[in-house]
Design a protein around this motif. Sequence first.
Motif, short mmCIF file in Angstrom:
data_model
loop_
_atom_site.label_atom_id
_atom_site.label_comp_id
_atom_site.label_asym_id
_atom_site.label_seq_id
_atom_site.Cartn_x
_atom_site.Cartn_y
_atom_site.Cartn_z
N ILE A 96 -0.60 3.50 -2.93
CA ILE A 96 -1.57 3.70 -1.84
C ILE A 96 -1.01 4.70 -0.83
N GLN A 97 0.28 4.57 -0.52
CA GLN A 97 0.90 5.51 0.41
C GLN A 97 0.91 6.93 -0.17
N PRO A 133 -7.59 4.78 -0.36
CA PRO A 133 -8.47 4.62 -1.52
C PRO A 133 -9.53 3.55 -1.25
N THR A 134 -10.67 3.69 -1.90
CA THR A 134 -11.74 2.70 -1.73
C THR A 134 -11.46 1.41 -2.48
N GLY A 135 -10.64 1.47 -3.49
CA GLY A 135 -10.30 0.29 -4.27
C GLY A 135 -9.24 0.61 -5.30
N ILE A 136 -8.85 -0.39 -6.03
CA ILE A 136 -7.81 -0.20 -7.03
C ILE A 136 -8.31 0.66 -8.19
N ALA A 137 -9.61 0.62 -8.44
CA ALA A 137 -10.18 1.44 -9.51
C ALA A 137 -10.02 2.93 -9.20
N ILE A 180 -7.48 -4.21 -2.63
CA ILE A 180 -7.02 -3.44 -1.49
C ILE A 180 -7.97 -3.68 -0.33
N GLY A 181 -7.41 -4.06 0.82
CA GLY A 181 -8.21 -4.31 2.01
C GLY A 181 -8.61 -3.00 2.69
N ALA A 182 -9.41 -3.11 3.72
CA ALA A 182 -9.93 -1.94 4.43
C ALA A 182 -8.82 -1.14 5.11
N GLU A 192 -3.98 -2.91 3.05
CA GLU A 192 -3.10 -4.00 2.63
C GLU A 192 -3.52 -4.49 1.24
N VAL A 193 -2.52 -4.88 0.47
CA VAL A 193 -2.74 -5.31 -0.91
C VAL A 193 -2.58 -6.83 -0.96
N THR A 194 -3.56 -7.50 -1.54
CA THR A 194 -3.50 -8.95 -1.72
C THR A 194 -3.85 -9.29 -3.16
#
Length: 104
Positions: free
Chosen positions: A53-54, A64-68, A91-93, A96-98
């Motif tokens: 993400i970084q 990114p909008t999501g993991i996809a 991935i949150g807004a 953050e990754v949960t």
Amino acid sequence: MKNEKGFTLIEMMIVLLVISVLLIITIPNITKHNSTINDKGCNAFIKLVEAQIQAFQMDKQRLPTGIAELETEGYLKAGQTACPNGDAVQIGASGEVTKVVVNE
């Protein structure tokens, strides 16, 4: 009288008994630690996604909008969007990754 060298049936059975006892002791320990191994693998995958993400944010100047999207842009391998134990990752807004627990 011949001096034949070899193992007798009793000696072979004792060796098989010792090997069987060792297997009976080790196999439950391995299966007991399986969930710990999967949790550590999932935590490592979450750290990998955070790093990607970084990298995405440095390249694209946005999250990114999501993991996809990380997968389609080449930051993650195809099909590598979940933890090794099957738990999903989101991935949150704010980036953050949960993990989303699938297997209970």
